[in-house]
Scaffold this active site. Structure first.
Site, PDB file in Angstrom:
ATOM      1  N   GLY A 128      30.663   4.628  10.369  1.00 26.51           N
ATOM      2  CA  GLY A 128      31.920   4.919   9.561  1.00 26.51           C
ATOM      3  C   GLY A 128      31.912   6.125   9.277  1.00 26.51           C
ATOM      4  O   GLY A 128      30.954   6.864   8.663  1.00 26.51           O
ATOM      5  N   GLN A 188      35.891  12.983   4.432  1.00 25.94           N
ATOM      6  CA  GLN A 188      33.700  13.396   5.329  1.00 25.94           C
ATOM      7  C   GLN A 188      34.189  14.632   6.233  1.00 25.94           C
ATOM      8  O   GLN A 188      33.460  15.231   5.740  1.00 25.94           O
ATOM      9  CB  GLN A 188      33.761  12.008   5.342  1.00 25.94           C
ATOM     10  CG  GLN A 188      33.177  11.227   4.619  1.00 25.94           C
ATOM     11  CD  GLN A 188      32.315  10.110   4.914  1.00 25.94           C
ATOM     12  OE1 GLN A 188      32.816   9.442   6.005  1.00 25.94           O
ATOM     13  NE2 GLN A 188      31.266  10.309   4.809  1.00 25.94           N
ATOM     14  N   CYS A 194      25.616   6.520   2.952  1.00 25.69           N
ATOM     15  CA  CYS A 194      26.604   7.863   3.362  1.00 25.69           C
ATOM     16  C   CYS A 194      25.841   9.666   4.400  1.00 25.69           C
ATOM     17  O   CYS A 194      25.240   9.460   3.515  1.00 25.69           O
ATOM     18  CB  CYS A 194      27.181   7.461   2.379  1.00 25.69           C
ATOM     19  SG  CYS A 194      29.254   8.870   2.543  1.00 25.69           S
ATOM     20  N   LEU A 195      26.960   9.095   4.848  1.00 22.42           N
ATOM     21  CA  LEU A 195      27.290  10.716   6.228  1.00 22.42           C
ATOM     22  C   LEU A 195      27.200  12.238   4.779  1.00 22.42           C
ATOM     23  O   LEU A 195      26.278  12.715   5.468  1.00 22.42           O
ATOM     24  CB  LEU A 195      27.391  11.434   7.605  1.00 22.42           C
ATOM     25  CG  LEU A 195      27.511   9.501   8.259  1.00 22.42           C
ATOM     26  CD1 LEU A 195      28.542  10.036   9.472  1.00 22.42           C
ATOM     27  CD2 LEU A 195      25.881  10.179   8.615  1.00 22.42           C
ATOM     28  N   HIS A 251      33.509   1.017   2.113  1.00 15.42           N
ATOM     29  CA  HIS A 251      32.813   2.008   1.850  1.00 15.42           C
ATOM     30  C   HIS A 251      33.858   3.064   2.520  1.00 15.42           C
ATOM     31  O   HIS A 251      34.132   3.681   1.750  1.00 15.42           O
ATOM     32  CB  HIS A 251      31.989   1.826   2.636  1.00 15.42           C
ATOM     33  CG  HIS A 251      30.755   2.995   2.164  1.00 15.42           C
ATOM     34  ND1 HIS A 251      29.425   3.400   1.720  1.00 15.42           N
ATOM     35  CD2 HIS A 251      31.353   4.355   2.816  1.00 15.42           C
ATOM     36  CE1 HIS A 251      28.704   4.431   1.977  1.00 15.42           C
ATOM     37  NE2 HIS A 251      30.290   5.381   2.567  1.00 15.42           N
ATOM     38  N   GLU A 252      34.413   2.696   3.258  1.00 19.74           N
ATOM     39  CA  GLU A 252      35.145   3.785   4.189  1.00 19.74           C
ATOM     40  C   GLU A 252      36.503   3.450   3.156  1.00 19.74           C
ATOM     41  O   GLU A 252      37.248   4.943   3.479  1.00 19.74           O
ATOM     42  CB  GLU A 252      35.638   4.016   5.438  1.00 19.74           C
ATOM     43  CG  GLU A 252      34.174   3.582   6.494  1.00 19.74           C
ATOM     44  CD  GLU A 252      33.289   4.671   5.726  1.00 19.74           C
ATOM     45  OE1 GLU A 252      33.907   5.622   5.735  1.00 19.74           O
ATOM     46  OE2 GLU A 252      32.104   4.911   5.872  1.00 19.74           O
ATOM     47  N   HIS A 294      36.576   5.974   0.366  1.00 15.65           N
ATOM     48  CA  HIS A 294      36.638   7.784   0.269  1.00 15.65           C
ATOM     49  C   HIS A 294      37.725   8.519  -0.027  1.00 15.65           C
ATOM     50  O   HIS A 294      37.986   8.722  -0.069  1.00 15.65           O
ATOM     51  CB  HIS A 294      35.851   7.600   1.814  1.00 15.65           C
ATOM     52  CG  HIS A 294      34.626   7.745   1.690  1.00 15.65           C
ATOM     53  ND1 HIS A 294      33.991   9.068   1.236  1.00 15.65           N
ATOM     54  CD2 HIS A 294      33.293   7.668   2.374  1.00 15.65           C
ATOM     55  CE1 HIS A 294      32.076   8.559   1.152  1.00 15.65           C
ATOM     56  NE2 HIS A 294      32.370   7.626   2.368  1.00 15.65           N
TER      57      HIS A 294
HETATM   58 ZN   LIG Z   1      30.165   7.625   2.678  1.00 19.79          ZN
END
Ligand SMILES: [Zn+2]
Length: 177
Positions: A49, A54, A103-104, A145-146, A149
């Site tokens: 995702g 991000q 998480c990236l 999660h997304e 953000h």
């Molecule tokens: Zn993330």
């Protein structure tokens, strides 16, 4: 296709509340290109995702895709490519379920995070058409999660016990499976 740079924990863009995308913007070629670039960036980074903040764009856009077996989440079920613009949770289960997340923007770490077991959301797709979907399990987790953000929330603040935080190598050695 240009790959986008990924903001890491500490960059202020990750703490901002992202702004909704205007419907006139959705129909532009630039927006379509932006979504394509997000998709390429997520796939190239082995993400499941990605949220626009991000990639330094404070807009309410998230994408999700799990193609199995996924290199970072090999035990999770597949999720088809999903683009959500201005997503909103309209209902959710009362039960929570705890599982591992990464998480990236927080490379090389995993932690256990409680999330609603299922969620129902409303959004626009990449063409601006309204969509509504119900998700459970890992898909529901990635959605939550997304969406976090978009409100400047990272999974670390959602953890119920910071002692589960682990580097990826140690995760694979001691906690995976
Ligand atoms: Zn993330």
């Amino acid at each position: 296709m240009p790959l986008l740079k990924i903001a890491r924990l500490g960059h202020p863009v990750l703490r901002q509340t992202a702004v909704p995308v205007e419907e006139t913007e959705i129909r532009t070629a630039a927006f379509s290109q932006f979504v394509d670039d997000m998709i390429d960036t997520m796939r190239e980074s082995d993400g499941v995702g990605l949220a626009a903040p991000q990639v330094y764009a404070s807009k309410r856009v998230v994408i999700i895709e799990v193609k199995g077996p996924h290199p970072r989440y090999p035990n999770q079920p597949e999720v088809p490519l999903t683009v959500l613009v201005n997503p909103q949770v309209i209902s959710h289960s009362s039960e929570l379920e705890e599982d591992w997340e990464g998480c990236l923007s927080i490379p090389d770490l995993r932690g256990r995070v409680p999330r609603w077991r299922s969620v129902e959301i409303r959004a626009l797709d990449r063409a601006g058409s309204p969509i509504q979907l119900k998700a459970g399990g890992f898909f529901a987790r990635v959605i939550q999660h997304e969406l976090d953000h978009l409100d400047g929330i990272m999974f670390l603040e959602r953890m119920s016990d910071l002692r589960t935080l682990t580097h990826l190598r140690e995760f694979q050695k001691y906690w995976a499976g």
